[in-house]
Scaffold this motif. Structure first.
Motif, PDB file in Angstrom:
ATOM      1  N   GLY A   1       0.809  -1.216   0.000  1.00  0.00           N
ATOM      2  CA  GLY A   1       0.000   0.000   0.000  1.00  0.00           C
ATOM      3  C   GLY A   1       0.840   1.261   0.000  1.00  0.00           C
ATOM      4  N   GLN A   2       2.046   1.172   0.541  1.00  0.00           N
ATOM      5  CA  GLN A   2       2.939   2.315   0.574  1.00  0.00           C
ATOM      6  C   GLN A   2       3.661   2.488  -0.771  1.00  0.00           C
ATOM      7  OE1 GLN A   2       5.825   1.910   3.667  1.00  0.00           O
ATOM      8  NE2 GLN A   2       6.482   4.043   3.576  1.00  0.00           N
ATOM      9  N   TYR A   3       4.018   1.366  -1.409  1.00  0.00           N
ATOM     10  CA  TYR A   3       4.752   1.429  -2.669  1.00  0.00           C
ATOM     11  C   TYR A   3       3.825   1.761  -3.836  1.00  0.00           C
ATOM     12  CZ  TYR A   3       8.395   0.342  -6.052  1.00  0.00           C
ATOM     13  OH  TYR A   3       9.327   0.428  -7.053  1.00  0.00           O
ATOM     14  N   PHE A   4       2.689   1.059  -3.913  1.00  0.00           N
ATOM     15  CA  PHE A   4       1.698   1.302  -4.968  1.00  0.00           C
ATOM     16  C   PHE A   4       0.516   2.029  -4.340  1.00  0.00           C
ATOM     17  CE2 PHE A   4       3.823  -2.572  -6.615  1.00  0.00           C
ATOM     18  CZ  PHE A   4       4.272  -2.061  -7.814  1.00  0.00           C
ATOM     19  N   ALA A   5       0.482   3.354  -4.472  1.00  0.00           N
ATOM     20  CA  ALA A   5      -0.553   4.157  -3.821  1.00  0.00           C
ATOM     21  C   ALA A   5      -1.904   4.022  -4.528  1.00  0.00           C
ATOM     22  CB  ALA A   5      -0.135   5.626  -3.777  1.00  0.00           C
ATOM     23  N   ARG A   6      -1.882   3.813  -5.852  1.00  0.00           N
ATOM     24  CA  ARG A   6      -3.138   3.722  -6.603  1.00  0.00           C
ATOM     25  C   ARG A   6      -3.812   2.366  -6.381  1.00  0.00           C
ATOM     26  NH1 ARG A   6      -0.891   5.026 -12.213  1.00  0.00           N
ATOM     27  NH2 ARG A   6      -2.687   3.835 -12.894  1.00  0.00           N
ATOM     28  N   PRO A   7      -5.093   2.375  -6.038  1.00  0.00           N
ATOM     29  CA  PRO A   7      -5.804   1.107  -5.786  1.00  0.00           C
ATOM     30  C   PRO A   7      -5.841   0.183  -7.003  1.00  0.00           C
ATOM     31  CG  PRO A   7      -7.125   2.982  -5.064  1.00  0.00           C
ATOM     32  CD  PRO A   7      -5.937   3.531  -5.775  1.00  0.00           C
ATOM     33  N   VAL A   8      -5.842   0.754  -8.202  1.00  0.00           N
ATOM     34  CA  VAL A   8      -5.895  -0.064  -9.418  1.00  0.00           C
ATOM     35  C   VAL A   8      -4.648  -0.944  -9.518  1.00  0.00           C
ATOM     36  CG1 VAL A   8      -5.914   0.036 -11.941  1.00  0.00           C
ATOM     37  CG2 VAL A   8      -7.314   1.611 -10.634  1.00  0.00           C
ATOM     38  N   LEU A   9      -3.501  -0.389  -9.140  1.00  0.00           N
ATOM     39  CA  LEU A   9      -2.262  -1.159  -9.207  1.00  0.00           C
ATOM     40  C   LEU A   9      -2.244  -2.264  -8.160  1.00  0.00           C
ATOM     41  CD1 LEU A   9       0.295   1.741  -9.775  1.00  0.00           C
ATOM     42  CD2 LEU A   9      -0.795   0.270 -11.469  1.00  0.00           C
ATOM     43  N   ARG A  10      -2.783  -1.982  -6.970  1.00  0.00           N
ATOM     44  CA  ARG A  10      -2.862  -3.019  -5.929  1.00  0.00           C
ATOM     45  C   ARG A  10      -3.824  -4.124  -6.352  1.00  0.00           C
ATOM     46  NH1 ARG A  10      -2.913   1.542  -2.351  1.00  0.00           N
ATOM     47  NH2 ARG A  10      -5.127   1.243  -1.975  1.00  0.00           N
ATOM     48  N   MET A  11      -4.920  -3.751  -7.020  1.00  0.00           N
ATOM     49  CA  MET A  11      -5.879  -4.745  -7.506  1.00  0.00           C
ATOM     50  C   MET A  11      -5.224  -5.638  -8.557  1.00  0.00           C
ATOM     51  SD  MET A  11      -9.140  -4.293  -9.973  1.00  0.00           S
ATOM     52  CE  MET A  11      -7.946  -3.997 -11.235  1.00  0.00           C
ATOM     53  N   LEU A  12      -4.408  -5.030  -9.426  1.00  0.00           N
ATOM     54  CA  LEU A  12      -3.719  -5.774 -10.474  1.00  0.00           C
ATOM     55  C   LEU A  12      -2.810  -6.844  -9.879  1.00  0.00           C
ATOM     56  CD1 LEU A  12      -3.575  -5.296 -13.633  1.00  0.00           C
ATOM     57  CD2 LEU A  12      -1.352  -4.269 -13.187  1.00  0.00           C
ATOM     58  N   ILE A  13      -2.149  -6.493  -8.784  1.00  0.00           N
ATOM     59  CA  ILE A  13      -1.204  -7.409  -8.140  1.00  0.00           C
ATOM     60  C   ILE A  13      -1.924  -8.590  -7.488  1.00  0.00           C
ATOM     61  CG2 ILE A  13       0.441  -7.572  -6.224  1.00  0.00           C
ATOM     62  CD1 ILE A  13       1.164  -4.630  -6.916  1.00  0.00           C
ATOM     63  N   THR A  14      -3.105  -8.358  -6.912  1.00  0.00           N
ATOM     64  CA  THR A  14      -3.809  -9.429  -6.194  1.00  0.00           C
ATOM     65  C   THR A  14      -4.659 -10.315  -7.110  1.00  0.00           C
ATOM     66  OG1 THR A  14      -5.634  -7.930  -5.677  1.00  0.00           O
ATOM     67  CG2 THR A  14      -3.891  -8.139  -4.030  1.00  0.00           C
ATOM     68  N   GLN A  15      -4.790  -9.975  -8.390  1.00  0.00           N
ATOM     69  CA  GLN A  15      -5.627 -10.756  -9.303  1.00  0.00           C
ATOM     70  C   GLN A  15      -5.266 -12.241  -9.363  1.00  0.00           C
ATOM     71  OE1 GLN A  15      -5.429  -8.567 -12.988  1.00  0.00           O
ATOM     72  NE2 GLN A  15      -7.466  -7.711 -12.697  1.00  0.00           N
ATOM     73  N   PRO A  16      -3.992 -12.623  -9.460  1.00  0.00           N
ATOM     74  CA  PRO A  16      -3.693 -14.063  -9.517  1.00  0.00           C
ATOM     75  C   PRO A  16      -4.192 -14.823  -8.296  1.00  0.00           C
ATOM     76  CG  PRO A  16      -1.750 -12.787 -10.097  1.00  0.00           C
ATOM     77  CD  PRO A  16      -2.780 -11.813  -9.631  1.00  0.00           C
ATOM     78  N   PHE A  17      -4.098 -14.213  -7.115  1.00  0.00           N
ATOM     79  CA  PHE A  17      -4.569 -14.882  -5.903  1.00  0.00           C
ATOM     80  C   PHE A  17      -6.090 -15.030  -5.918  1.00  0.00           C
ATOM     81  CE2 PHE A  17      -0.590 -12.859  -4.217  1.00  0.00           C
ATOM     82  CZ  PHE A  17       0.104 -14.035  -4.059  1.00  0.00           C
TER      83      PHE A  17
END
Length: 163
Positions: free
Chosen positions: A69-85
């Motif tokens: 959350g500190q490195y990727f501030a934009r929620p869209v980028l965090r969502m992109l990262i969690t998609q495989p899980f």
């Protein structure tokens, strides 16, 4: 909207299960884990390269020593990262430690998603069918086109003046 974009996660899972059953005759893959029980993979997108280690845990993601959350501030980028899980139904079951360099934040998030997907398939080879159908195992080869000589940018010409 194309057919692949209109699919829901449930449709992807159903399709993956059908495909896994169809190719159950294929030789079984062995999990690739190190002495600490982690799986390692490399993900790439544009000019970004992500080195990813996953291990069973509480779902903590560390990017270059910082919380996600500190490195990727934009929620869209965090969502992109969690998609495989989410697609693999393994949300908050793995801790992720990664180092990312090169490119911008969007490319780094894409590289991280690619690396997480590959590490998941190394840790649990039976997830490969679901993640492949979702399109996460394919490396996105799109990159910036190079500038050509005699032009202002890759395709843009200099302004033309008749007189």
């Amino acid at each position: 909207m194309s057919e692949t974009q209109s699919r829901t996660l449930a449709d992807l899972k159903d399709l993956a299960v059908a495909q896994v059953v169809a190719v159950s005759d294929a030789p079984k893959r062995e999990p690739k884990r190190d002495a600490q029980g982690r799986s390692y993979a490399t993900g790439r997108r544009k000019n970004a390269i992500a080195r990813v280690w996953i291990k069973p845990g509480k779902g903590e993601i560390t990017v270059n020593g910082k919380r996600v959350g500190q490195y990727f501030a934009r929620p869209v980028l965090r969502m992109l990262i969690t998609q495989p899980f989410l697609v693999a139904d393994r949300y908050n079951q793995f801790d992720v430690f990664c180092t990312v360099n090169g490119g911008g934040l969007s490319g780094q998030a894409g590289a991280l998603r690619h690396g997480i997907t590959r590490a998941l398939t190394y840790y649990e080879p039976e997830l490969r069918g679901i993640l492949k159908i979702a399109g996460f195992l394919t490396r996105d080869s799109r990159a910036v086109e190079r500038k050509k000589y005699g032009r202002a940018k890759a395709r843009r010409s200099f302004q033309f003046s008749k007189r």
